[in-house]
Design a protein around this motif. Structure first.
Motif, PDB file in Angstrom:
ATOM      1  N   UNK A   1       0.849  -1.192   0.000  1.00  0.00           N
ATOM      2  CA  UNK A   1       0.000   0.000   0.000  1.00  0.00           C
ATOM      3  C   UNK A   1       0.881   1.237   0.000  1.00  0.00           C
ATOM      4  N   UNK A   2       0.973   1.890  -1.164  1.00  0.00           N
ATOM      5  CA  UNK A   2       1.758   3.105  -1.283  1.00  0.00           C
ATOM      6  C   UNK A   2       3.191   2.915  -0.833  1.00  0.00           C
ATOM      7  N   UNK A   3       3.807   3.984  -0.441  1.00  0.00           N
ATOM      8  CA  UNK A   3       5.158   3.959   0.100  1.00  0.00           C
ATOM      9  C   UNK A   3       5.305   5.203   0.961  1.00  0.00           C
ATOM     10  N   UNK A   4       6.183   5.152   1.948  1.00  0.00           N
ATOM     11  CA  UNK A   4       6.388   6.313   2.808  1.00  0.00           C
ATOM     12  C   UNK A   4       7.840   6.387   3.222  1.00  0.00           C
TER      13      UNK A   4
ATOM     14  N   UNK B   1       1.123  10.810  -6.954  1.00  0.00           N
ATOM     15  CA  UNK B   1       0.611  11.701  -5.916  1.00  0.00           C
ATOM     16  C   UNK B   1       1.502  11.614  -4.692  1.00  0.00           C
ATOM     17  N   UNK B   2       1.826  12.779  -4.121  1.00  0.00           N
ATOM     18  CA  UNK B   2       2.619  12.850  -2.889  1.00  0.00           C
ATOM     19  C   UNK B   2       1.772  13.476  -1.790  1.00  0.00           C
ATOM     20  N   UNK B   3       1.868  12.904  -0.592  1.00  0.00           N
ATOM     21  CA  UNK B   3       1.113  13.431   0.549  1.00  0.00           C
ATOM     22  C   UNK B   3       2.079  13.762   1.678  1.00  0.00           C
ATOM     23  N   UNK B   4       2.067  15.048   2.064  1.00  0.00           N
ATOM     24  CA  UNK B   4       2.859  15.527   3.190  1.00  0.00           C
ATOM     25  C   UNK B   4       1.897  15.801   4.340  1.00  0.00           C
TER      26      UNK B   4
ATOM     27  N   UNK C   1       5.323  16.637   9.541  1.00  0.00           N
ATOM     28  CA  UNK C   1       5.900  17.436   8.451  1.00  0.00           C
ATOM     29  C   UNK C   1       7.179  16.861   7.857  1.00  0.00           C
ATOM     30  N   UNK C   2       7.819  15.924   8.533  1.00  0.00           N
ATOM     31  CA  UNK C   2       9.051  15.326   8.012  1.00  0.00           C
ATOM     32  C   UNK C   2       8.799  13.945   7.410  1.00  0.00           C
ATOM     33  N   UNK C   3       7.581  13.730   6.910  1.00  0.00           N
ATOM     34  CA  UNK C   3       7.231  12.446   6.315  1.00  0.00           C
ATOM     35  C   UNK C   3       6.524  12.689   4.988  1.00  0.00           C
ATOM     36  N   UNK C   4       6.669  11.743   4.075  1.00  0.00           N
ATOM     37  CA  UNK C   4       5.956  11.837   2.800  1.00  0.00           C
ATOM     38  C   UNK C   4       5.463  10.451   2.400  1.00  0.00           C
TER      39      UNK C   4
END
Length: 304
Positions: free
Chosen positions: A17-20, A101-104, A109-112
């Protein structure tokens, strides 16, 4: 997590599921390129979904492999390294050129987080704009607009006034309505189209990804939609270039379109820092437009 899953023999049978990633000051590059050993039952479409990669991403990174019958026992490249889009790292950022798509998240705030998406096809382009999430809907019904119903009717298909939630609903299980009238971030009942220009302008995610994103974002979250065919970014003192075809090229379909702004940005870096540039690497990245970041230079330590 992904590194432990490489190799079809140990694949657990469920999609990633996505990546972070966690971000550090001055870091523009996240993730890393990984590899998958192709089995006889594999297709590029199936492999892409397993690892949270879009269709175009995996095809561009592996141009010599057949989409439906890739040669067994070949090592396939998984393009899971990304230069972050330029601009503020806040809320949601969609880069049309890479269909990602990128989610911050505001609370971290130090994760994407990052997800592949499908976007509008030619004639139904997803626009470059800034908007917000205005509502969240579970099990959405789909009310085909008149323009889509007329298009379907011209193809001999009569669409009903409403398609209820369920396996036949093209919106999937969840939808995020945008302040941009008629546009949604949503799931899909046709996941093979994620990473392609196939929609009527809406933004499609894999079924498992929309569930994750739906839980992460709140009403009011900002969405910035950009079209960046190239991205420049630093990791430590190494400069990387990532190149994609423009989302909606004016020339031949799929032809890389890289604006003169790249030259201007490189000139700006030269003027402010001691940069050792590999011109051959720059040209190779532009020629291939593989979507995989390429190291094109390094920052030299200034002498006191």
């Amino acid at each position: 997590m992904l590194a432990a899953l490489i190799g079809s023999a140990i694949w657990p049978g469920r999609p990633v599921v996505g990546a972070s990633w966690s971000l550090h000051e001055g870091q523009d590059l996240v993730g890393r390129v990984l590899w998958h050993r192709v089995s006889e039952a594999d297709t590029l479409v199936a492999i892409a979904r397993r690892y949270g990669v879009g269709y175009d991403e995996i095809v561009r990174a592996n141009p010599m492999l057949d989409i439906w019958l890739p040669e067994a026992q070949r090592d396939l490249q998984l393009p899971l390294q990304f230069v972050l889009p330029s601009g503020p790292r806040q809320g949601l950022v969609l880069n049309l050129a890479e269909m990602r798509l990128y989610h911050y998240p505001g609370e971290a705030p130090n994760k994407v987080y990052s997800y592949p998406v499908g976007i509008g096809r030619e004639g139904w382009q997803t626009p470059v704009t800034t908007t917000r999430i205005v509502s969240k809907v579970s099990d959405p019904n789909w009310y085909p607009p008149q323009s889509i119903r007329e298009e379907a009717l011209a193809a001999g298909i009569s669409l009903p006034d409403v398609i209820p939630a369920g396996p036949e609903n093209p919106l999937g299980s969840h939808a995020l309505r945008l302040g941009l009238s008629g546009y949604l971030l949503h799931g899909t009942n046709r996941p093979a189209g994620v990473g392609m220009r196939v929609s009527h302008g809406c933004i499609r995610l894999y079924p498992e990804d929309i569930v994750a994103l739906f839980a992460q974002v709140e009403v009011g979250t900002k969405l910035r939609i950009v079209d960046e065919p190239f991205k420049l970014g630093w990791l430590n003192d190494q400069l990387y270039l990532e190149v994609h075809p423009a989302a909606y090229a004016s020339g031949e379909q799929g032809e890389p379109v890289v604006p003169a702004a790249l030259g201007r940005l490189l000139t700006e870096i030269y003027e402010t820092q001691d940069l050792q540039l590999n011109s051959a690497a720059v040209q190779a990245a532009l020629d291939e437009a593989s979507g995989v970041p390429v190291k094109i230079g390094r920052r030299l330590v200034r002498q006191p």
